[in-house]
Design a protein around this motif. Structure first.
Motif, short mmCIF file in Angstrom:
data_model
loop_
_atom_site.label_atom_id
_atom_site.label_comp_id
_atom_site.label_asym_id
_atom_site.label_seq_id
_atom_site.Cartn_x
_atom_site.Cartn_y
_atom_site.Cartn_z
N ASN A 72 0.81 -1.23 0.00
CA ASN A 72 0.00 0.00 0.00
C ASN A 72 0.84 1.27 0.00
OD1 ASN A 72 -2.46 -1.39 0.04
ND2 ASN A 72 -2.37 -1.65 2.28
N GLY A 73 2.16 1.11 0.05
CA GLY A 73 3.03 2.29 0.03
C GLY A 73 3.17 2.98 1.36
N LYS A 74 2.68 2.35 2.42
CA LYS A 74 2.76 2.98 3.75
C LYS A 74 4.09 2.71 4.43
CE LYS A 74 -2.23 2.90 4.52
NZ LYS A 74 -3.35 2.41 5.37
N ALA A 75 4.73 1.59 4.07
CA ALA A 75 6.06 1.27 4.62
C ALA A 75 7.08 1.43 3.51
CB ALA A 75 6.08 -0.15 5.16
N PRO A 76 8.18 2.14 3.75
CA PRO A 76 9.18 2.36 2.69
C PRO A 76 10.04 1.13 2.46
CG PRO A 76 9.92 3.34 4.75
CD PRO A 76 8.53 2.83 5.01
N ILE A 77 10.57 1.03 1.26
CA ILE A 77 11.54 -0.03 0.95
C ILE A 77 12.93 0.50 1.27
CG2 ILE A 77 12.60 -1.38 -0.92
CD1 ILE A 77 9.90 -1.40 -2.31
N ASN A 78 13.52 -0.07 2.32
CA ASN A 78 14.89 0.33 2.67
C ASN A 78 15.89 -0.63 2.01
OD1 ASN A 78 14.83 -1.99 4.25
ND2 ASN A 78 14.30 -0.86 6.11
N GLU A 79 17.16 -0.47 2.31
CA GLU A 79 18.18 -1.29 1.65
C GLU A 79 18.02 -2.78 1.99
OE1 GLU A 79 22.01 0.25 2.53
OE2 GLU A 79 21.71 2.13 1.42
N GLU A 80 17.68 -3.06 3.26
CA GLU A 80 17.51 -4.46 3.66
C GLU A 80 16.36 -5.11 2.90
OE1 GLU A 80 16.29 -7.14 7.58
OE2 GLU A 80 16.47 -4.95 7.74
N THR A 81 15.22 -4.38 2.82
CA THR A 81 14.06 -4.90 2.11
C THR A 81 14.36 -5.07 0.63
OG1 THR A 81 12.58 -3.82 3.69
CG2 THR A 81 11.63 -4.50 1.59
N ALA A 82 15.08 -4.11 0.04
CA ALA A 82 15.43 -4.20 -1.38
C ALA A 82 16.28 -5.43 -1.66
CB ALA A 82 16.16 -2.93 -1.81
N LEU A 83 17.22 -5.72 -0.77
CA LEU A 83 18.05 -6.93 -0.93
C LEU A 83 17.19 -8.19 -0.88
CD1 LEU A 83 21.10 -5.90 1.30
CD2 LEU A 83 21.20 -6.45 -1.16
N LYS A 84 16.24 -8.23 0.07
CA LYS A 84 15.37 -9.40 0.20
C LYS A 84 14.47 -9.55 -1.02
CE LYS A 84 15.17 -9.74 5.26
NZ LYS A 84 14.28 -9.80 6.43
N LEU A 85 13.94 -8.43 -1.53
CA LEU A 85 13.07 -8.48 -2.71
C LEU A 85 13.84 -8.97 -3.92
CD1 LEU A 85 11.05 -5.16 -2.26
CD2 LEU A 85 10.13 -7.49 -2.11
N GLU A 86 15.12 -8.58 -4.02
CA GLU A 86 15.95 -9.07 -5.13
C GLU A 86 16.08 -10.59 -5.07
OE1 GLU A 86 20.60 -8.88 -6.67
OE2 GLU A 86 19.86 -7.36 -5.28
N ARG A 87 16.27 -11.14 -3.85
CA ARG A 87 16.45 -12.59 -3.70
C ARG A 87 15.14 -13.35 -3.98
NH1 ARG A 87 18.56 -11.35 1.80
NH2 ARG A 87 20.69 -10.56 1.53
N VAL A 88 14.02 -12.77 -3.53
CA VAL A 88 12.75 -13.51 -3.57
C VAL A 88 11.97 -13.25 -4.86
CG1 VAL A 88 10.51 -13.79 -2.44
CG2 VAL A 88 12.60 -13.55 -1.06
#
Length: 364
Positions: free
Chosen positions: A50-66
Motif C-alpha cells: 500500500n506504500g505505507k512502509a518504505p523499501i529500505n536497503e535491507e528490504t530491497a536486498l530481500k526483494l531481489e532474492r525472492v
C-alpha cells in the motif's frame, strides 16, 4: 502573451507495492506466502504493497532474492514514488499559496523577464508562485513575509508613498541578485572616500564611459553599485544598504533620470554609506509626494549638495545668467554643466524650463 511551458504531471503516483502485487499475481502467491519468504509479518507486507512502509536497503536486498530484479531497481522504484508524493504535496501547497501573488508586482516582473510571461489563470498561478519563491530565495510566502516584511523595520523612507512592500521587496531583490554576481573587496571607508573623489571627475563623461569606471572604483572600496529598472508602486529610485558588515550596496533606478539627478542621487546614497549606521536601509525618492524629514536624509542631501558644488563656490551661483556662464563655471569646478543647471533650478535661481539642453537622459 505566451503560456508557461508545462509538462505532463499526473496527480497520482504508483507505489512500489503495485509492482510487488503484479509479481505476486504472476506467481499466484498470497501476501502470507510472501511474508514467510521475506521473513516479515503479513501486516508489514500489506504496508509495503500500500506504500505505507518504505523499501529500505535491507528490504530491497530481500526483494531481489525472492522476487528478482535488482536491489538498485527496488530502491529506485521507492525513490521515484517518494519523489512523486513530494511533488503532489508541493503542487497542493503552491495552489494554496496563489493569493500571495496579489501582494507582488507580477506583471512588472514578467515585463523585466524575471518570470515567464503568462496569463494569470488558476492553471498558471501555482507555477508562478514557485518561480517567485525561487526569485526571492525563500521557501514559502510565510518565509518571504518574515524576511522581507520583517526587513521593513530597517527602512528609512523619504516619501510617504513608499508603502507597497511587495513592489519594494521585488526591486530590492533585483539589486541583491545583481550584487551577488559581483566580486567585491572588503569595505574600506578611506578607499571609498578616495573613490568618490575620483568619481566626481567622471560626471563630465557620457554614461557608456563612466558606468564601468564608477562600478570598478566602488567595488575596489567594498561598495557594489547596481542599476536596476524601476518597479511601479515601489516609489523608490535609490537605496543605500549593507548586505553584510563588509559589503555595502548602492542601488539606483534610471527612471526619469537626467544626469543632474543621477549624480545627486549617487552621492546622496554614498553619503549614507559614509555617514550612517549599517543597520538601516535608506530608501530614497527624488520628488513627488510629501517628504518625510529625518536627520540622516538632511545630512545626505547636504553632503551631496556641498560635495558637488563646494560652499566656497555657492556665492557665484547667483551670477550665472547665461549658458556660457554655466559652461565656464562647470569647467572651473570640474563637474558636468547639467549638475550646475539642476542646482540653479532647485534653488529657484533660474526657471525649470531654462538650459535643459545641457541635461542628458540615462537609460539601461
Amino acid at each position: 502573451m505566451t503560456e508557461t511551458t508545462r509538462t505532463f504531471t499526473p496527480d497520482w503516483v504508483s507505489p512500489p507495492g503495485d509492482t510487488i502485487a503484479d509479481l505476486l499475481e504472476e506467481r499466484d502467491w498470497t501476501q502470507v506466502q510472501l511474508a514467510e519468504r521475506l521473513g516479515y509479518t503479513t501486516k508489514h507486507i500489506s504496508q509495503l504493497i500500500n506504500g505505507k512502509a518504505p523499501i529500505n536497503e535491507e528490504t530491497a536486498l530481500k526483494l531481489e532474492r525472492v522476487l528478482g530484479s535488482t536491489t538498485a531497481f527496488w530502491l529506485s522504484r521507492e525513490a521515484q514514488y517518494r519523489a512523486g508524493l513530494a511533488r503532489i504535496e508541493e503542487e497542493n501547497r503552491l495552489k494554496g499559496w496563489t493569493s500571495w501573488l496579489d501582494e507582488l508586482p507580477v506583471k512588472e516582473l514578467m515585463n523585466q523577464g524575471v518570470i515567464p510571461k503568462c496569463h494569470l489563470t488558476a492553471k498558471n498561478k501555482p507555477a508562478l508562485v514557485k518561480k517567485l519563491l525561487q526569485f526571492f530565495g525563500v521557501a514559502s510566502p510565510e518565509d518571504w513575509q518574515n524576511y522581507y516584511v520583517g526587513m521593513e523595520v530597517a527602512f528609512r523612507r523619504t516619501r510617504q508613498e513608499q508603502s507597497d512592500i511587495g513592489a519594494i521587496s521585488a526591486w530590492l531583490r533585483l539589486g541583491e541578485i545583481e550584487a551577488e554576481k559581483r566580486d567585491c573587496s572588503k569595505y574600506s571607508k578611506p578607499k571609498f572616500e578616495k573613490a568618490v573623489q575620483e568619481i566626481r571627475s567622471l560626471t563630465v563623461l557620457p554614461q557608456e564611459e563612466f558606468e564601468p569606471q564608477i562600478q570598478q572604483l566602488c567595488q575596489e572600496a567594498g561598495v557594489v553599485l547596481v542599476l536596476v529598472p524601476s518597479i511601479k508602486r515601489s516609489h523608490v529610485s535609490g537605496v543605500a544598504r549593507w548586505l553584510n558588515p563588509h559589503k555595502a550596496l548602492i542601488q539606483l533606478s534610471l527612471y526619469g533620470k537626467t544626469n543632474d539627478r543621477f549624480w545627486f542621487n549617487f552621492f546622496h546614497e554614498a553619503a549614507h554609506i559614509l555617514l550612517h549606521d549599517k543597520e538601516n536601509i535608506f530608501l530614497d525618492e527624488w520628488d513627488s509626494g510629501e517628504s518625510l524629514e529625518s536627520e540622516p536624509e538632511h545630512e545626505a542631501n547636504q553632503w551631496s549638495r556641498e560635495f558637488l558644488i563646494p560652499p566656497e563656490y555657492e556665492g557665484e551661483l547667483t551670477q550665472l545668467k547665461s549658458k556660457n556662464d554655466v559652461i565656464d563655471f562647470a569647467e572651473r569646478i570640474g563637474i558636468h554643466r547639467a549638475i550646475v543647471v539642476g542646482r540653479l533650478q532647485h534653488d529657484n535661481l533660474i526657471p525649470l524650463s531654462w538650459m535643459n539642453s545641457f541635461k542628458e537622459s540615462f537609460c539601461f
